[in-house]
Design an enzyme around this catalytic site. Sequence first.
Site, PDB file in Angstrom:
ATOM      1  N   ARG A  11     -48.158 -15.889  53.160  1.00 11.64           N
ATOM      2  CA  ARG A  11     -47.575 -16.023  54.491  1.00 11.64           C
ATOM      3  C   ARG A  11     -48.447 -15.376  55.572  1.00 11.64           C
ATOM      4  NH1 ARG A  11     -42.022 -16.525  52.765  1.00 11.64           N
ATOM      5  NH2 ARG A  11     -40.520 -16.842  54.389  1.00 11.64           N
ATOM      6  N   ARG A  61     -27.178 -16.520  53.022  1.00  9.09           N
ATOM      7  CA  ARG A  61     -28.247 -15.519  53.131  1.00  9.09           C
ATOM      8  C   ARG A  61     -28.063 -14.675  54.386  1.00  9.09           C
ATOM      9  NH1 ARG A  61     -33.957 -18.491  52.076  1.00  9.09           N
ATOM     10  NH2 ARG A  61     -34.565 -16.905  53.572  1.00  9.09           N
ATOM     11  N   ARG A 107     -27.050 -26.081  56.445  1.00  7.11           N
ATOM     12  CA  ARG A 107     -27.085 -25.370  55.173  1.00  7.11           C
ATOM     13  C   ARG A 107     -25.992 -24.291  55.134  1.00  7.11           C
ATOM     14  NH1 ARG A 107     -32.906 -23.254  53.752  1.00  7.11           N
ATOM     15  NH2 ARG A 107     -32.420 -21.464  55.033  1.00  7.11           N
ATOM     16  N   LYS A 120     -39.139 -26.441  51.429  1.00  7.20           N
ATOM     17  CA  LYS A 120     -40.023 -25.924  50.370  1.00  7.20           C
ATOM     18  C   LYS A 120     -39.243 -25.640  49.088  1.00  7.20           C
ATOM     19  CE  LYS A 120     -41.616 -22.276  52.563  1.00  7.20           C
ATOM     20  NZ  LYS A 120     -40.913 -22.357  53.855  1.00  7.20           N
ATOM     21  N   ARG A 151     -37.499 -15.729  62.354  1.00  5.58           N
ATOM     22  CA  ARG A 151     -38.311 -16.202  61.226  1.00  5.58           C
ATOM     23  C   ARG A 151     -39.254 -17.317  61.660  1.00  5.58           C
ATOM     24  NH1 ARG A 151     -33.625 -17.642  57.418  1.00  5.58           N
ATOM     25  NH2 ARG A 151     -35.165 -18.663  56.120  1.00  5.58           N
TER      26      ARG A 151
HETATM   27  P1  AMP Z   1     -37.968 -16.945  52.172  1.00  5.38           P
HETATM   28  O1  AMP Z   1     -36.881 -17.033  51.156  1.00  5.38           O
HETATM   29  O2  AMP Z   1     -39.292 -17.434  51.649  1.00  5.38           O
HETATM   30  O3  AMP Z   1     -37.601 -17.568  53.487  1.00  5.38           O
HETATM   31  O4  AMP Z   1     -38.191 -15.389  52.472  1.00  5.38           O
HETATM   32  C1  AMP Z   1     -37.153 -14.588  53.020  1.00  5.38           C
HETATM   33  C2  AMP Z   1     -37.745 -13.333  53.666  1.00  5.38           C
HETATM   34  O5  AMP Z   1     -38.435 -12.568  52.674  1.00  5.38           O
HETATM   35  C3  AMP Z   1     -38.784 -13.587  54.736  1.00  5.38           C
HETATM   36  O6  AMP Z   1     -38.193 -13.821  56.012  1.00  5.38           O
HETATM   37  C4  AMP Z   1     -39.582 -12.290  54.709  1.00  5.38           C
HETATM   38  O7  AMP Z   1     -38.874 -11.226  55.332  1.00  5.38           O
HETATM   39  C5  AMP Z   1     -39.616 -11.976  53.217  1.00  5.38           C
HETATM   40  N1  AMP Z   1     -40.780 -12.617  52.547  1.00  5.38           N
HETATM   41  C6  AMP Z   1     -40.759 -13.613  51.624  1.00  5.38           C
HETATM   42  N2  AMP Z   1     -41.991 -13.941  51.229  1.00  5.38           N
HETATM   43  C7  AMP Z   1     -42.837 -13.137  51.931  1.00  5.38           C
HETATM   44  C8  AMP Z   1     -44.249 -13.001  51.992  1.00  5.38           C
HETATM   45  N3  AMP Z   1     -45.062 -13.778  51.267  1.00  5.38           N
HETATM   46  N4  AMP Z   1     -44.763 -12.057  52.838  1.00  5.38           N
HETATM   47  C9  AMP Z   1     -43.962 -11.261  53.555  1.00  5.38           C
HETATM   48  N5  AMP Z   1     -42.634 -11.344  53.575  1.00  5.38           N
HETATM   49  C10 AMP Z   1     -42.048 -12.274  52.769  1.00  5.38           C
END
Ligand code: AMP
Length: 200
Positions: free
Chosen positions: A88, A139, A127, A13, A150
């Site tokens: 999400r 990260r 990665r 993404k 996740r």
């Molecule tokens: P990402 O970079 O999109 O993988 O997001 C990293 C982490 O941020 C996720 O594993 C969640 O803990 C939190 N997070 C990001 N976007 C959301 C969302 N829309 N709703 C809830 N938690 C989020």
Amino acid sequence: MRLVLLGPPGAGKGTQSSRLMKAFGIPQLSTGDMLRAAVKDGSPIGREAQAVMNAGKLVSDEIVIKLIDDRIERDDAANGFILDGFPRTVAQAEALSHLLEQKSMRLDAVIELKVEQGRLVERMRQRVTEAKARGETVRDDDNAEAFEKRLATYHEQTAPVSEYYDRRGQLHAVDGMGSIEQVSKSIDEHVKHNQAASSG
Ligand code: AMP
């Protein structure tokens, strides 16, 4: 052009959002990036989100909806945006629909990147290895344990979001297993089709 990109962690993404951002001159709105920035700043939201993120769970709907609501008001989002990592949960998808309705906006396309689970774990490991080799910081939630969590969170809470958009006739599934170029081509075909449909 207002797009939502759905797909499990590691589906690509982020890569596709960055490309679409340049192609359309619209910002990529990533709640993950916004939350990581909040953690870095040590803001109240960041302090609340950090442990949840490291555990691979979801931050509260209330927090992320507020982040998006504020963000799409900014000038650079006036001509559109790409939502990456939001919505999400079905509650977030409903809140987004409501929010856009209030602003007399609508989504042009919702694209779901589909990738097999085994490939996702492989991509995450790659990665991390590449980042370490370049001396970049990794990260906190990119380790096998948090990644598995996740993925589980994705299947439990985010997969229903695809169904939400599918029921509304807005979902386009794209095979995310191919090369970046192949995936880009499939996304662009969907986007062009939708542009044609909305202008015709
Ligand atoms: P990402 O970079 O999109 O993988 O997001 C990293 C982490 O941020 C996720 O594993 C969640 O803990 C939190 N997070 C990001 N976007 C959301 C969302 N829309 N709703 C809830 N938690 C989020």
